[in-house]
Design a protein around this motif. Structure first.
Motif, short mmCIF file in Angstrom:
data_model
loop_
_atom_site.label_atom_id
_atom_site.label_comp_id
_atom_site.label_asym_id
_atom_site.label_seq_id
_atom_site.Cartn_x
_atom_site.Cartn_y
_atom_site.Cartn_z
N ALA A 1 29.24 -31.65 6.43
CA ALA A 1 29.86 -30.33 6.34
C ALA A 1 29.97 -29.75 7.74
CB ALA A 1 29.07 -29.40 5.44
N HIS A 2 31.02 -28.97 7.94
CA HIS A 2 31.26 -28.33 9.24
C HIS A 2 31.13 -26.82 9.06
CE1 HIS A 2 32.99 -27.55 13.19
NE2 HIS A 2 33.78 -26.65 12.61
N PRO A 3 30.23 -26.16 9.81
CA PRO A 3 30.06 -24.72 9.65
C PRO A 3 31.13 -23.94 10.39
CG PRO A 3 28.56 -25.51 11.33
CD PRO A 3 29.28 -26.73 10.79
N ILE A 4 31.58 -22.84 9.79
CA ILE A 4 32.44 -21.89 10.50
C ILE A 4 31.80 -20.51 10.38
CG2 ILE A 4 34.55 -23.23 10.17
CD1 ILE A 4 35.33 -21.22 7.97
N TYR A 5 32.07 -19.67 11.38
CA TYR A 5 31.48 -18.33 11.43
C TYR A 5 32.53 -17.24 11.46
CZ TYR A 5 27.55 -21.32 12.50
OH TYR A 5 26.59 -22.31 12.44
N ASP A 6 33.77 -17.67 11.42
CA ASP A 6 34.90 -16.74 11.35
C ASP A 6 36.02 -17.48 10.64
OD1 ASP A 6 37.36 -15.32 11.99
OD2 ASP A 6 36.21 -14.25 13.52
N LEU A 7 36.67 -16.83 9.70
CA LEU A 7 37.73 -17.50 8.94
C LEU A 7 38.87 -17.96 9.83
CD1 LEU A 7 37.99 -15.51 5.58
CD2 LEU A 7 37.23 -17.86 5.92
N GLU A 8 39.04 -17.31 10.97
CA GLU A 8 40.11 -17.73 11.87
C GLU A 8 39.89 -19.13 12.41
OE1 GLU A 8 42.99 -16.21 12.30
OE2 GLU A 8 42.29 -14.69 10.88
N GLU A 9 38.66 -19.64 12.32
CA GLU A 9 38.39 -21.02 12.74
C GLU A 9 39.13 -22.01 11.85
OE1 GLU A 9 34.23 -22.02 13.69
OE2 GLU A 9 33.78 -19.90 13.39
N TYR B 1 30.93 -21.67 5.09
CA TYR B 1 31.01 -20.38 5.78
C TYR B 1 29.61 -19.82 5.95
CZ TYR B 1 32.67 -15.75 7.09
OH TYR B 1 32.92 -14.57 7.77
N GLU B 2 29.20 -19.61 7.20
CA GLU B 2 27.81 -19.29 7.49
C GLU B 2 27.59 -17.90 8.10
OE1 GLU B 2 25.62 -21.29 6.41
OE2 GLU B 2 26.82 -23.09 6.07
N ASN B 3 28.63 -17.10 8.22
CA ASN B 3 28.49 -15.78 8.82
C ASN B 3 28.46 -14.72 7.73
OD1 ASN B 3 28.32 -13.72 10.64
ND2 ASN B 3 30.49 -13.73 11.19
N ASN C 1 23.19 -20.00 8.53
CA ASN C 1 23.25 -21.45 8.31
C ASN C 1 22.54 -21.83 7.01
OD1 ASN C 1 24.79 -22.06 10.52
ND2 ASN C 1 23.08 -22.71 11.80
N VAL C 2 22.95 -21.18 5.93
CA VAL C 2 22.36 -21.44 4.63
C VAL C 2 22.58 -22.89 4.21
CG1 VAL C 2 22.31 -20.72 2.22
CG2 VAL C 2 22.69 -19.03 3.99
N SER C 3 23.70 -23.47 4.62
CA SER C 3 24.03 -24.85 4.24
C SER C 3 23.52 -25.87 5.25
CB SER C 3 25.56 -24.98 4.08
OG SER C 3 26.04 -24.08 3.13
#
Length: 413
Positions: free
Chosen positions: A358-366, A338-340, A347-349
């Protein structure tokens, strides 16, 4: 035959840091140093390895070294005034010093060191917000004795070392450590040797410590994860594992207790929507898990339960954590970061994302689409896992602790 002494300088309230020496505990007498007094000790686990000592109890760094007689001094970090003073005293006393890696480094930290966003100044490796909570319990007399330890040490230094120490203090007073390291390039604030988990993790140290001599660097892998090397996939359960971080506790990236609670509740709701149980592995710095008490589909887990579940959990969510590494390496897992953050998308990770594990998401709804078919994302990550393991974990073979022990036992270092 009597055992020789190792002095460990670092946060020994963390049991996982102490267990870096699980393969070495029978070979040495360990002393642990980081705090001004026993009031700052929150965990007595270190007693299963050795004894604690305190800055206030010694006139200066040379008296400390003469009393303990360590053959080696290991630092988790050399960033506070007393760290640097002790490091200099060791060099003058011809006692080898080692920087022992203790966790993953975020690339963004180095950018902060070059002026992009100030980080809180730290003492003893603690964020300033946390340090403020400790300050009231440290009596004035203890603080004075600790300060005198520093000043007395400087008085004992030759002119060159004394001047350096005063310059370091003047800069460090104004800047966080990485900014200080960017401004002061000197072997006097560096260890003689660096024990690194892997080359990629060492890269940050090579930048801000200006390391060049390869013969002074040793790679060992990650002792924390030696037991995870034996994990093999089992029948998968319908569950998500959150590897949490103390973001609100340390005031990082704009997180507050309310914002973090809202995030956790939303995550819980989404996991329940798709009939996934949510396991949460908290960071050692996190204590309050009371919000989970009324959650039927959430379970906080400790290290033992985490290891037991590791072969069976398919989906891992995290912010940024060293503990993500073995799960990114496992062939059966899919990792999401989770990057937001409240202050923005960081994009800390990045290291995990760029490595393809790893796959970044910026909203939990993703998570809606991902949890409906996590296998699709798993197929994307699987081809990158072997290379990630080699580059970031060195040898994931269960023998990192043994390699650390063998370095400590060497007579030529």
């Amino acid at each position: 035959m009597s055992k020789q002494t190792i002095l460990f300088v670092g946060n020994y309230n963390r049991s996982d840091y102490i267990d870096l020496f699980s393969e070495s505990k029978n070979d040495f007498n360990f002393y642990f140093l980081e705090y001004s007094s026993s009031r700052e000790v929150r965990n007595t686990y270190f007693k299963s390895y050795g004894e604690s000592v305190f800055w206030k109890d010694y006139h200066d760094a040379f008296e400390l070294l003469e009393h303990l007689k360590p053959i080696k001094v290991l630092f988790l970090f050399i960033e506070a005034y007393n760290h640097v003073a002790l490091n200099i005293a060791c060099k003058l006393s011809q006692i080898p010093t080692f920087h022992l890696e203790h966790g993953l480094r975020a690339d963004y930290l180095y950018n902060h060191a070059h002026g992009q966003q100030p980080l809180p100044v730290t003492l003893h490796g603690l964020p300033s917000k946390l340090l403020k909570t400790l300050t009231p319990v440290i009596q004035f007399r203890v603080k004075l004795k600790t300060r005198l330890f520093l000043l007395n040490s400087i008085e004992c230094f030759p002119t060159e070392e004394a001047h350096f120490m005063k310059r370091f203090m003047a800069v460090r007073k104004r800047y966080n450590f990485l900014q200080t390291a960017a401004l002061i390039k000197s072997s006097k604030r560096q260890a003689d040797y660096y024990i690194a988990f892997s080359q990629n993790i060492l890269n940050t140290h090579q930048r801000y410590d200006n390391l060049t001599a390869s013969d002074k660097i040793f790679y060992i892998g990650i002792p924390y994860f030696d037991r995870f090397a034996s994990v093999r996939p089992a029948e998968q359960v319908r569950a998500v594992l959150l590897i949490d971080q103390p973001l609100s506790e340390h005031g990082l990236f704009g997180w507050t207790k309310e914002k973090k609670l809202n995030f956790l509740q939303n995550l819980t709701e989404i996991c329940s929507r798709y009939r996934y149980k949510l396991y949460i592995k908290s960071h050692p710095a996190q204590k309050n898990t009371s919000w989970m008490l009324n959650q039927t589909n959430v379970e906080p887990i400790d290290d033992g339960r985490l290891f037991a579940l590791a072969p069976a959990i398919p989906v891992i969510i995290g912010f940024y954590s060293t503990l993500l590494m073995p799960f990114a390496s496992f062939r059966h897992t899919t990792v999401i970061t989770y990057e937001n953050h409240p202050i923005g998308k960081i994009n800390v990770s990045k290291s995990f994302i760029d490595a393809g594990v790893a796959h970044p998401i910026y909203d939990l709804e993703e998570l809606d689409a991902i949890l409906q078919d996590p296998e699709a994302l798993h197929r994307q990550q699987l081809p990158h896992k072997a290379k990630f393991t080699e580059e970031w974990m060195y040898k994931f073979d269960g023998r990192a602790g043994e390699r650390l022990r063998d370095i400590l036992l060497r007579d030529d270092l």
